[in-house]
Design a protein around this motif. Structure first.
Motif, PDB file in Angstrom:
ATOM      1  N   THR A 289       0.827  -1.206   0.000  1.00  0.00           N
ATOM      2  CA  THR A 289       0.000   0.000   0.000  1.00  0.00           C
ATOM      3  C   THR A 289       0.861   1.257   0.000  1.00  0.00           C
ATOM      4  OG1 THR A 289      -0.976  -1.291   1.775  1.00  0.00           O
ATOM      5  CG2 THR A 289      -2.226   0.607   0.971  1.00  0.00           C
ATOM      6  N   TYR A 290       1.964   1.211   0.744  1.00  0.00           N
ATOM      7  CA  TYR A 290       2.713   2.437   0.938  1.00  0.00           C
ATOM      8  C   TYR A 290       4.050   2.425   0.201  1.00  0.00           C
ATOM      9  CZ  TYR A 290      -0.745   2.958   4.594  1.00  0.00           C
ATOM     10  OH  TYR A 290      -1.933   3.062   5.261  1.00  0.00           O
ATOM     11  N   ASP A 292       5.201   3.665  -2.586  1.00  0.00           N
ATOM     12  CA  ASP A 292       5.711   4.954  -3.051  1.00  0.00           C
ATOM     13  C   ASP A 292       6.205   5.795  -1.889  1.00  0.00           C
ATOM     14  OD1 ASP A 292       5.121   4.370  -5.636  1.00  0.00           O
ATOM     15  OD2 ASP A 292       3.109   5.211  -5.514  1.00  0.00           O
ATOM     16  N   LEU A 293       5.394   5.806  -0.810  1.00  0.00           N
ATOM     17  CA  LEU A 293       5.778   6.638   0.331  1.00  0.00           C
ATOM     18  C   LEU A 293       7.087   6.144   0.934  1.00  0.00           C
ATOM     19  CD1 LEU A 293       2.371   7.225   2.101  1.00  0.00           C
ATOM     20  CD2 LEU A 293       3.596   8.677   0.512  1.00  0.00           C
ATOM     21  N   GLY A 296      10.021   6.853  -1.684  1.00  0.00           N
ATOM     22  CA  GLY A 296      10.288   8.284  -1.737  1.00  0.00           C
ATOM     23  C   GLY A 296      10.851   8.784  -0.426  1.00  0.00           C
ATOM     24  N   GLY A 297      10.269   8.294   0.675  1.00  0.00           N
ATOM     25  CA  GLY A 297      10.724   8.724   1.989  1.00  0.00           C
ATOM     26  C   GLY A 297      12.175   8.362   2.225  1.00  0.00           C
TER      27      GLY A 297
ATOM     28  N   VAL B 120      13.032  14.245  -7.263  1.00  0.00           N
ATOM     29  CA  VAL B 120      12.525  12.932  -7.700  1.00  0.00           C
ATOM     30  C   VAL B 120      11.862  12.222  -6.520  1.00  0.00           C
ATOM     31  CG1 VAL B 120      13.165  10.657  -8.562  1.00  0.00           C
ATOM     32  CG2 VAL B 120      14.238  12.669  -9.527  1.00  0.00           C
ATOM     33  N   GLY B 121      12.537  12.257  -5.351  1.00  0.00           N
ATOM     34  CA  GLY B 121      11.988  11.602  -4.164  1.00  0.00           C
ATOM     35  C   GLY B 121      10.677  12.229  -3.731  1.00  0.00           C
ATOM     36  N   LEU B 122      10.642  13.579  -3.717  1.00  0.00           N
ATOM     37  CA  LEU B 122       9.413  14.262  -3.306  1.00  0.00           C
ATOM     38  C   LEU B 122       8.283  13.954  -4.283  1.00  0.00           C
ATOM     39  CD1 LEU B 122      10.919  17.687  -2.244  1.00  0.00           C
ATOM     40  CD2 LEU B 122       9.886  15.975  -0.768  1.00  0.00           C
ATOM     41  N   ILE B 124       7.904  11.170  -5.933  1.00  0.00           N
ATOM     42  CA  ILE B 124       7.405   9.816  -5.644  1.00  0.00           C
ATOM     43  C   ILE B 124       6.485   9.850  -4.423  1.00  0.00           C
ATOM     44  CG2 ILE B 124       8.080   7.478  -5.004  1.00  0.00           C
ATOM     45  CD1 ILE B 124      10.713   7.945  -6.435  1.00  0.00           C
ATOM     46  N   ILE B 125       6.890  10.605  -3.389  1.00  0.00           N
ATOM     47  CA  ILE B 125       6.067  10.691  -2.182  1.00  0.00           C
ATOM     48  C   ILE B 125       4.715  11.320  -2.499  1.00  0.00           C
ATOM     49  CG2 ILE B 125       5.852  11.794   0.077  1.00  0.00           C
ATOM     50  CD1 ILE B 125       8.773  11.565   0.443  1.00  0.00           C
ATOM     51  N   GLY B 128       2.514   8.993  -4.195  1.00  0.00           N
ATOM     52  CA  GLY B 128       1.987   8.019  -3.236  1.00  0.00           C
ATOM     53  C   GLY B 128       0.831   8.601  -2.445  1.00  0.00           C
ATOM     54  N   LEU B 132      -3.129   7.548  -2.224  1.00  0.00           N
ATOM     55  CA  LEU B 132      -3.826   7.234  -0.973  1.00  0.00           C
ATOM     56  C   LEU B 132      -5.104   8.045  -0.833  1.00  0.00           C
ATOM     57  CD1 LEU B 132      -1.110   6.950   1.802  1.00  0.00           C
ATOM     58  CD2 LEU B 132      -2.539   5.172   0.832  1.00  0.00           C
TER      59      LEU B 132
END
Lengths: 331, 305
Positions: A289-290, A292-293, A296-297, B120-122, B124-125, B128, B132
């Motif tokens: 579920t998470y 991407d988070l 990315g995190g 890039v990371g931000l 992706i977050i 995400g 959600l």
């Protein structure tokens, strides 16, 4: 020199070689300790990702450029080798080499004009290329099998010895991964590698010292593309089935995350990053579920607090701690 | 080909002339519509690139976010179309500012590689989070006004396309005014020309970065609000649009505002004409082939300095 000092000196002098021996021994003994096909499947993925990330890491860390399209070369290697060996019935080894040559040519064609520019144009060019190749893999379904994938790819073999069991594939894949690692470790310590490190540090200074910066960048780009293609071919021949989703733009960003987590320019870090991110879903139930988070995190946190990567960053911290302690002890 | 056959073919061409003409006009108009969207996104890329010297990959998700906020303000809050549009654009700008403040500024790194990977990371977050909050299903947004096509010179145009043209023009006009008439805009231009000199005369770089992200967010959000009624709304709808917007920015000369507009419109036209006359299956490929060609032949872009 006492014998302990001599031993420590020997260890420091041969630290790289000893580390390679230790990792090789670990890879050699792993199937003896655990021959569960699922665990071996994971170790295969780690080896394959390591192969891709080693090349990408060299490109990002030493040429100071960004490629957001290494899944393209990975995918071209996989599909190219699959199509040549299955549809045209060419020997898998030959198809692996043929595809690697074609990918090298493609990387050359893209790298020469784009790497001539300063600035991060290559990031977008490779991302665009990834998108184009992904579209073709899906659309051209009479050749690639379309979204449902490509099955029935033959395994690699040496004479009568076929790499068809997980244990045999384990040795094959890790032989390639460790071989590439050895190549990288030697490359960065050669004249070429020192020149590249200079390019990453300061391009103008490097070129004024006689490093042909553009040629160096292109060479590394081609080398990393070839490694990715090789990894792709090995992936196709060991798993026997491939589908386009493994080679999308999100796979490319995953490779980049592996490089950053391990540390840009650190070869041991590349292996660590590949292993860490490949095994991460195994340790986390909520991962799907998470995803991407979490990905990315991890990327953001590592970049913010340890921009040199987990391996190099933590090593540096330890070294500073030791140096301070020695200083305090002597004072 | 014999002369008679040739004449005959010319004859039919003349008879078809009217239809050929309207077809062509149709392609031109649809090209200009998507081109305006690319231009908006390209302008967003340029603003951040000029003040921070990096490629801002979050731009891609600003586009998606624009559509998503529009969806929420239309259906959850029940606002009429225009206030909803303003709210959505403002919300994306706010998100962009928050991201710059908590996601990029604390890094305090001058290394461009680190900053680009951070975006890039931000991105992706953010993707995400969008997944959600709004889920992964495809959603449909209604157009800003009626969806009955208007006839212009024999070609039919959706009112949404007129909105796109109009609001893109408005955005460009506001940007021009901002960069030439306000002190903040002039400061931003100073930073773009020479960051060190700008710092020496006391221009606070933090405020400039924050403003550039707000502008980039607003432009991306506007593009998202305008384009999602034509495409569908999905958590990754912005990825492809954003990449093409970037291609447009390079096409026009990266960092140049007139270049971004010209590149966007040019890319839209090439894409629509090639989809009309060649093949629509590989329509998306055209943009990137064009990008690679431009990088090979004229890497500075059409209007690059």
């Amino acid at each position: 020199m006492t014998s302990i000092q001599r031993l420590l000196y020997f260890l420091t002098l041969h630290r790289t070689g000893l580390a390679v021996c230790m990792v090789s021994l670990g890879a050699l003994l792993f199937p003896v300790l655990d021959d569960n096909p699922y665990t071996l499947g994971l170790s295969h993925l780690v080896a394959i990702n390591t192969l891709v990330v080693l090349g990408l890491n060299l490109f990002i860390g030493y040429a100071g450029q960004i490629s957001l399209g290494h899944a393209t070369f990975f995918g071209l290697g996989a599909y190219g080798s699959a199509i040549i060996s299955t549809t045209w019935a060419v020997s898998p080894w030959l198809s692996l080499i043929l595809v690697a040559l074609c990918v090298a040519l493609l990387a050359l064609v893209i790298g020469i004009p784009v790497l001539r520019l300063s600035g991060h144009y290559l990031a977008m060019a490779t991302l665009g290329l990834n998108f184009v190749v992904y579209t073709i893999l899906i659309q051209w379904d009479e050749v690639t099998g379309g979204p449902s994938g490509f099955a029935g790819i033959p395994a690699l073999s040496c004479a009568d010895f076929v790499f068809d069991t997980p244990v045999r594939q384990h040795y094959l894949l890790w032989a390639f991964a460790l071989g590439a690692m050895l190549l990288m470790l030697n490359l960065v310590r050669s004249g070429v590698g020192r020149g590249l490190a200079a390019v990453a540090g300061d391009e103008i200074a490097a070129s004024s010292l006689g490093v042909n910066t553009q040629a160096a960048k292109v060479k590394i780009f081609v080398l990393s593309a070839v490694l990715a293609s090789l990894a792709g071919s090995l992936f196709a021949h060991s798993f026997g089935y491939i589908s386009p989703d493994t080679f999308g733009i999100f796979a490319s960003t995953d490779f980049v995350i592996m490089v950053v987590v391990g540390g840009m320019g650190s070869i041991w870090g590349a292996a660590f990053g590949a292993a860490f991110l490949t095994l991460l879903p195994e340790w986390m139930d909520i991962f799907d579920t998470y995803k991407d988070l979490v990905h990315g995190g991890i990327l953001v946190l590592v970049l913010m607090f340890l921009p040199q990567g987990l391996v190099t960053g933590l090593m540096d911290m330890l070294k500073i701690r030791w140096a301070l302690r020695r200083h305090n002890a002597s004072a | 080909m014999s002369r008679q056959l040739w004449l005959a073919s010319q004859d039919t061409k003349l008879q078809d002339g009217f239809f050929v003409h309207t077809d062509f006009l149709q392609f031109i108009l649809s090209g200009l519509t998507t081109g305006s969207i690319y231009a908006l996104i390209a302008l967003g890329f340029c603003v951040v690139s000029n003040t921070m010297g990096i490629v801002n990959f979050i731009q891609v998700d600003f586009v998606t976010l624009g559509g998503m906020f529009m969806f929420t303000s239309l259906f959850t809050l029940g606002l009429p179309a225009l206030p909803a549009l303003v709210l959505a654009v403002a919300a994306v700008a706010l998100v962009a500012m928050v991201l710059e403040r908590i996601g990029l500024r604390p890094a305090r790194s001058a290394n461009h590689l680190v900053l680009i990977f951070l975006t890039v990371g931000l991105s992706i977050i953010l993707r995400g989070l969008i997944k959600l909050v709004w889920g992964t299903n495809r959603m449909a947004l209604p157009p800003l006004s009626s969806d009955v096509p208007v006839q212009i010179l024999g070609a039919s145009v959706l009112p949404q396309a007129l909105w796109i043209f109009g609001l893109t023009m408005l955005a460009i006009a506001v940007l021009t005014w901002f960069f030439h008439r306000t002190s903040l805009g002039l400061c931003m231009r100073a930073v773009a020309v020479n960051p060190t000199a700008a710092a020496v005369v006391g221009i606070a770089s933090g405020r400039i970065r924050l403003t550039s992200y707000a502008i980039a967010g607003a432009l991306g959000g506007l593009a998202g609000v305008l384009v999602t009624p034509i495409t569908t709304l999905n958590y990754d709808v912005g990825v492809l649009l954003g990449l093409k917007g970037f291609a447009a920015a390079i096409l026009g000369g990266f960092g140049s505002f007139p270049g971004a507009i010209l590149g966007g419109l040019g890319l839209g036209l090439v894409e629509s004409v090639s989809a009309g006359y060649l093949s629509s299956a590989y329509k998306d490929v055209v943009a990137f082939v064009l990008l690679l060609l431009v990088l090979c032949v004229r890497p500075k872009g059409l209007l690059g300095r």
